[in-house]
Design an enzyme around this catalytic site. Structure first.
Site, PDB file in Angstrom:
ATOM      1  N   LYS A 265      63.322  37.092  17.263  1.00  9.48           N
ATOM      2  CA  LYS A 265      62.182  36.471  17.950  1.00  9.48           C
ATOM      3  C   LYS A 265      62.393  34.961  18.015  1.00  9.48           C
ATOM      4  O   LYS A 265      62.442  34.283  16.994  1.00  9.48           O
ATOM      5  CB  LYS A 265      60.874  36.736  17.192  1.00  9.48           C
ATOM      6  CG  LYS A 265      59.666  36.207  17.971  1.00  9.48           C
ATOM      7  CD  LYS A 265      58.504  35.812  17.077  1.00  9.48           C
ATOM      8  CE  LYS A 265      58.077  34.371  17.153  1.00  9.48           C
ATOM      9  NZ  LYS A 265      57.964  33.714  18.431  1.00  9.48           N
TER      10      LYS A 265
ATOM     11  N   GLY B  87      62.385  26.835  10.640  1.00  9.69           N
ATOM     12  CA  GLY B  87      61.158  26.324  11.248  1.00  9.69           C
ATOM     13  C   GLY B  87      60.402  25.460  10.275  1.00  9.69           C
ATOM     14  O   GLY B  87      61.001  24.808   9.409  1.00  9.69           O
ATOM     15  N   SER B  88      59.084  25.470  10.399  1.00 11.63           N
ATOM     16  CA  SER B  88      58.268  24.550   9.604  1.00 11.63           C
ATOM     17  C   SER B  88      58.134  25.029   8.163  1.00 11.63           C
ATOM     18  O   SER B  88      58.314  26.208   7.853  1.00 11.63           O
ATOM     19  CB  SER B  88      56.897  24.431  10.241  1.00 11.63           C
ATOM     20  OG  SER B  88      56.276  25.696  10.206  1.00 11.63           O
TER      21      SER B  88
ATOM     22  N   VAL C  69      55.184  27.789   7.648  1.00  9.96           N
ATOM     23  CA  VAL C  69      55.537  29.168   7.990  1.00  9.96           C
ATOM     24  C   VAL C  69      56.645  29.658   7.056  1.00  9.96           C
ATOM     25  O   VAL C  69      56.608  30.789   6.559  1.00  9.96           O
ATOM     26  CB  VAL C  69      55.951  29.292   9.474  1.00  9.96           C
ATOM     27  CG1 VAL C  69      56.367  30.713   9.801  1.00  9.96           C
ATOM     28  CG2 VAL C  69      54.814  28.862  10.395  1.00  9.96           C
ATOM     29  N   GLY C  70      57.604  28.788   6.769  1.00 14.16           N
ATOM     30  CA  GLY C  70      58.733  29.166   5.899  1.00 14.16           C
ATOM     31  C   GLY C  70      58.275  29.638   4.524  1.00 14.16           C
ATOM     32  O   GLY C  70      58.785  30.632   3.997  1.00 14.16           O
TER      33      GLY C  70
ATOM     34  N   GLU D 217      65.162  27.940   6.254  1.00  7.34           N
ATOM     35  CA  GLU D 217      65.510  26.523   6.451  1.00  7.34           C
ATOM     36  C   GLU D 217      64.281  25.825   7.000  1.00  7.34           C
ATOM     37  O   GLU D 217      63.751  26.233   8.039  1.00  7.34           O
ATOM     38  CB  GLU D 217      66.659  26.388   7.458  1.00  7.34           C
ATOM     39  CG  GLU D 217      67.976  26.985   7.014  1.00  7.34           C
ATOM     40  CD  GLU D 217      68.625  26.244   5.868  1.00  7.34           C
ATOM     41  OE1 GLU D 217      68.247  25.090   5.587  1.00  7.34           O
ATOM     42  OE2 GLU D 217      69.499  26.846   5.219  1.00  7.34           O
TER      43      GLU D 217
ATOM     44  N   CYS E  10      66.208  18.679  12.457  1.00 12.97           N
ATOM     45  CA  CYS E  10      65.811  18.772  11.048  1.00 12.97           C
ATOM     46  C   CYS E  10      66.617  17.786  10.204  1.00 12.97           C
ATOM     47  O   CYS E  10      66.175  17.391   9.137  1.00 12.97           O
ATOM     48  CB  CYS E  10      65.971  20.184  10.545  1.00 12.97           C
ATOM     49  SG  CYS E  10      67.567  20.831  10.952  1.00 12.97           S
TER      50      CYS E  10
ATOM     51  N   GLN F 110      53.830  18.330  19.871  1.00 15.61           N
ATOM     52  CA  GLN F 110      54.728  17.361  19.232  1.00 15.61           C
ATOM     53  C   GLN F 110      54.347  15.929  19.615  1.00 15.61           C
ATOM     54  O   GLN F 110      54.359  15.018  18.792  1.00 15.61           O
ATOM     55  CB  GLN F 110      56.174  17.600  19.686  1.00 15.61           C
ATOM     56  CG  GLN F 110      56.868  18.707  18.993  1.00 15.61           C
ATOM     57  CD  GLN F 110      56.937  18.499  17.497  1.00 15.61           C
ATOM     58  OE1 GLN F 110      56.473  19.355  16.742  1.00 15.61           O
ATOM     59  NE2 GLN F 110      57.469  17.385  17.050  1.00 15.61           N
TER      60      GLN F 110
ATOM     61  N   GLU G 109      57.351  14.813   7.173  1.00 13.38           N
ATOM     62  CA  GLU G 109      58.266  14.967   8.304  1.00 13.38           C
ATOM     63  C   GLU G 109      57.490  14.732   9.601  1.00 13.38           C
ATOM     64  O   GLU G 109      56.490  15.401   9.858  1.00 13.38           O
ATOM     65  CB  GLU G 109      58.850  16.373   8.304  1.00 13.38           C
ATOM     66  CG  GLU G 109      59.821  16.571   9.444  1.00 13.38           C
ATOM     67  CD  GLU G 109      60.330  17.992   9.537  1.00 13.38           C
ATOM     68  OE1 GLU G 109      59.514  18.917   9.580  1.00 13.38           O
ATOM     69  OE2 GLU G 109      61.557  18.167   9.574  1.00 13.38           O
TER      70      GLU G 109
HETATM   71  P1  NAP Z   1      57.359  26.810  13.370  1.00 10.58           P
HETATM   72  O1  NAP Z   1      56.068  26.557  13.975  1.00 10.58           O
HETATM   73  O2  NAP Z   1      57.442  27.146  11.927  1.00 10.58           O
HETATM   74  O3  NAP Z   1      58.015  27.984  14.229  1.00 10.58           O
HETATM   75  C1  NAP Z   1      59.274  28.524  13.933  1.00 10.58           C
HETATM   76  C2  NAP Z   1      59.309  29.975  14.359  1.00 10.58           C
HETATM   77  O4  NAP Z   1      58.402  30.737  13.558  1.00 10.58           O
HETATM   78  C3  NAP Z   1      58.885  30.198  15.805  1.00 10.58           C
HETATM   79  O5  NAP Z   1      59.655  31.255  16.330  1.00 10.58           O
HETATM   80  C4  NAP Z   1      57.433  30.612  15.646  1.00 10.58           C
HETATM   81  O6  NAP Z   1      56.942  31.378  16.732  1.00 10.58           O
HETATM   82  C5  NAP Z   1      57.513  31.448  14.382  1.00 10.58           C
HETATM   83  N1  NAP Z   1      56.237  31.587  13.681  1.00 10.58           N
HETATM   84  C6  NAP Z   1      55.106  30.842  13.795  1.00 10.58           C
HETATM   85  N2  NAP Z   1      54.153  31.322  12.963  1.00 10.58           N
HETATM   86  C7  NAP Z   1      54.702  32.382  12.308  1.00 10.58           C
HETATM   87  C8  NAP Z   1      54.219  33.275  11.321  1.00 10.58           C
HETATM   88  N3  NAP Z   1      52.990  33.200  10.812  1.00 10.58           N
HETATM   89  N4  NAP Z   1      55.066  34.235  10.864  1.00 10.58           N
HETATM   90  C9  NAP Z   1      56.314  34.323  11.334  1.00 10.58           C
HETATM   91  N5  NAP Z   1      56.819  33.526  12.287  1.00 10.58           N
HETATM   92  C10 NAP Z   1      56.027  32.558  12.755  1.00 10.58           C
HETATM   93  O7  NAP Z   1      58.383  25.600  13.581  1.00 10.58           O
HETATM   94  P2  NAP Z   1      58.733  24.854  14.954  1.00 10.58           P
HETATM   95  O8  NAP Z   1      57.597  23.963  15.266  1.00 10.58           O
HETATM   96  O9  NAP Z   1      59.218  25.792  15.975  1.00 10.58           O
HETATM   97  O10 NAP Z   1      60.015  24.006  14.531  1.00 10.58           O
HETATM   98  C11 NAP Z   1      59.955  22.741  13.979  1.00 10.58           C
HETATM   99  C12 NAP Z   1      60.247  22.796  12.488  1.00 10.58           C
HETATM  100  O11 NAP Z   1      61.493  23.421  12.262  1.00 10.58           O
HETATM  101  C13 NAP Z   1      60.365  21.450  11.844  1.00 10.58           C
HETATM  102  O12 NAP Z   1      59.599  21.399  10.673  1.00 10.58           O
HETATM  103  C14 NAP Z   1      61.844  21.323  11.485  1.00 10.58           C
HETATM  104  O13 NAP Z   1      62.169  20.528  10.404  1.00 10.58           O
HETATM  105  C15 NAP Z   1      62.221  22.720  11.263  1.00 10.58           C
HETATM  106  N6  NAP Z   1      63.649  22.908  11.483  1.00 10.58           N
HETATM  107  C16 NAP Z   1      64.434  23.070  10.374  1.00 10.58           C
HETATM  108  C17 NAP Z   1      65.793  23.228  10.497  1.00 10.58           C
HETATM  109  C18 NAP Z   1      66.645  23.419   9.289  1.00 10.58           C
HETATM  110  O14 NAP Z   1      67.725  23.953   9.433  1.00 10.58           O
HETATM  111  N7  NAP Z   1      66.230  23.015   8.112  1.00 10.58           N
HETATM  112  C19 NAP Z   1      66.377  23.251  11.767  1.00 10.58           C
HETATM  113  C20 NAP Z   1      65.549  23.072  12.882  1.00 10.58           C
HETATM  114  C21 NAP Z   1      64.181  22.920  12.710  1.00 10.58           C
HETATM  115  P3  NAP Z   1      56.105  30.658  17.926  1.00 10.58           P
HETATM  116  O15 NAP Z   1      57.023  29.699  18.558  1.00 10.58           O
HETATM  117  O16 NAP Z   1      55.766  31.794  18.811  1.00 10.58           O
HETATM  118  O17 NAP Z   1      54.946  30.004  17.269  1.00 10.58           O
END
Ligand code: NAP
Ligand code: MG
Length: 489
Positions: A181, A234-235, A238-239, A256, A290, A337, A391
């Site tokens: 997904k 992701g965030s 959620v992580g 991550e 990230c 954002q 962040e």
């Molecule tokens: P996000 O809101 O956590 O979303 C990430 C993914 O999780 C999306 O596919 C999202 O789907 C899904 N999601 C949302 N709520 C969920 C839930 N309750 N259960 C399961 N999955 C769920 O993060 P983002 O805004 O897309 O990305 C930005 C973040 O990613 C930043 O904090 C950044 O630091 C982090 N990031 C980390 C790395 C690393 O390697 N450390 C790399 C890149 C990004 P939807 O899009 O449909 O909401």
């Protein structure tokens, strides 16, 4: 929601090697951050029933895929790489339209996807076990790495080609089947990546793609009893939820999350090179990596000279539509954002930091419906301020002045995160001390915080990551289980 018109492409779920509509009649719009009135494409707003079909497809395919063997699985990835390579221009343009990074960056990312596929295709021919001496010298004792089963993959929008591929490729070559997904913000780009896998002719059910909301489809994947492992980027919020659910279910997880990546500028740093690297690390991809640089910690002796040059070079950055030549930085990837970045600019000012350049929303016809903000630098930032701790995920630098390297390392480590960190110095003792004392998974010396190489382990310490490392051969740890096999004649 914008009314459905025939010109806008609609992308389906990919289940059991077929592109299928969701059971729901609703679609989700993917909006361009360069013009919020442009719908880049539409994706399925899938339901629990769709998810069930997706997981069952992956479950049914798992035995045959495992039995096919690692070498044959690798051959598929070579094919996917060639197909993706032929589509770089189209996929990169979609990425730019969908999440705003400039076209050269989007092409670079897609080319990286090709390279990752080839790397893991090669894994098909590398070892997947060891021989261990037994106390019984008539016996053979070996380990063999075997697939985990059905792997759930959930990805963010900021690297919509590279992150899915650095999870899909090792998952598949090591013999797992997949339910994937993508982030809704970048689901059209992800669908085009899946088209490349589909063209390569993988067996039915090996790779399944489903779009929809995080809270329904994402959460549904994590909770599904037939999903055997979860890899998430992701965030933090959620992580952490992923980690809790995976722990309750007793399954493997790899998570991550965020970063607050520091760069130290020592008094003996090369000024030109460090300014260039800080700008690239902090503002490329509009600060939405990230590993992006966000705290710049500068020794007092060089502070004024560094700041002056940094501001001067930052002010030369051209912000605009990433499809146009001469644009160095695109918009924030989405309205949310954009709002987050604007709110942190206000928070920084209220906390008493000085905004010395940027942070302005661009006005005028060409920016009117886009999420454009100029790269921002704050000074007089105290370590306890929110802009030094949280962040932001946008083009904002916090400058922090320190007396010496010891204080600089303390300031760098003063965060819950530990993804990436760099130092600019020509002093061997300083970089040895830094690489020893810094709490970060990616440690960089005289290089920007945001560079990664696909053949090396990737991941962070503290609240940035949990589980084993991604990329390179380190990925094998997550995508396999070890069988210890004792053989006696
Ligand atoms: P996000 O809101 O956590 O979303 C990430 C993914 O999780 C999306 O596919 C999202 O789907 C899904 N999601 C949302 N709520 C969920 C839930 N309750 N259960 C399961 N999955 C769920 O993060 P983002 O805004 O897309 O990305 C930005 C973040 O990613 C930043 O904090 C950044 O630091 C982090 N990031 C980390 C790395 C690393 O390697 N450390 C790399 C890149 C990004 P939807 O899009 O449909 O909401
Ligand atoms: Mg978008």
């Amino acid at each position: 929601m914008v009314p459905i018109t025939s010109e806008i492409a609609t992308f389906k779920n990919y289940i059991n090697n077929e592109w299928v509509d969701s059971d729901s009649t609703k679609l989700l719009d993917s909006i361009s951050p360069m013009n919020k009135n442009e719908v880049v494409g539409r994706v399925q707003n899938s339901t629990q029933e769709d998810l069930e079909k997706t997981v069952q497809a992956a479950r049914m395919a798992k035995e045959n895929w495992r039995k096919m063997g690692q070498h044959a699985r690798g051959q598929f990835l070579f094919k996917v790489a060639n197909i993706l390579e032929a589509r770089i221009d189209d996929i990169a343009e979609t990425m730019t339209r969908e999440m705003g990074k400039t076209l050269p960056e989007a092409k670079g990312e897609t080319a990286r996807g090709v390279a990752i596929l080839r790397y893991y295709a090669g894994e098909g021919m590398r070892k997947n076990g060891d021989v261990i001496p037994s106390s019984d010298n008539e016996a053979l004792m070996i380990t063999k790495r075997v697939p985990v089963g059905v792997v759930g993959i959930i990805t963010p929008w900021n690297f919509p080609v590279a992150i899915p591929i650095w999870k899909l490729a090792p998952a598949l070559v090591y013999g797992n089947t997949v339910v994937f997904k993508p982030a809704t913000e970048a689901a059209v780009t992800a669908a085009k990546v899946i088209e490349c896998f589909s063209e390569a002719g993988l067996p039915e059910g090996v790779l399944n793609f489903i779009t929809g909301s995080g809270s329904i489809i994402g959460q549904g994947i994590i909770e599904h009893p037939q999903v055997n492992a979860i890899t998430f980027t992701g965030s933090e919020t959620v992580g952490k939820g992923v980690l809790k659910t995976a722990a309750d279910r007793g399954i493997k997880s790899q998570v991550e999350m965020g970063g607050k990546n520091p760069v130290i500028i020592a008094k003996d740093a090369d000024l030109d090179k460090s300014v260039e690297a800080v700008i690239s690390g902090a503002f490329r991809s509009t600060g939405q990596k990230c590993t992006a640089t966000s705290k710049v910690i500068v020794e007092a002796d060089i502070y004024e000279a560094f700041k002056e040059k940094l501001v001067q070079e930052t002010e030369k950055i051209t912000v605009g539509n990433g499809l146009n030549d001469g644009i160095w930085m695109g918009p924030c990837a989405s309205e949310s954002q954009f709002n987050t970045v604007k709110s942190y600019i206000e928070i920084g000012k209220k906390e008493g930091a000085q905004l010395i350049t940027g942070g302005e929303v661009l006005q005028g016809e060409e920016y009117e419906n886009g999420f454009y903000i100029t790269p921002a630098i704050f000074e007089n930032v105290k370590l306890n301020m929110r802009i030094a701790q949280e962040e932001i995920f946008g083009p904002v630098i916090a400058l922090i002045k320190v007396a010496d390297i010891q204080e600089a390392i303390q300031a760098a480590n003063n965060t819950i995160y530990g993804l990436s960190a760099s130092i600019f110095t020509s002093n061997i003792a300083s970089f040895l001390k830094f690489s020893d004392e810094i709490d970060a998974g990616l440690v960089r010396v005289n290089a920007e915080s945001a560079g990664v190489e696909l053949q090396a382990p990737f991941g962070g310490m503290k609240a940035s990551s949990s589980g084993s490392r991604e990329q390179g051969e380190a990925a094998q740890e997550f995508y396999t289980e070890i069988k210890t096999i004792f053989i006696k004649g």
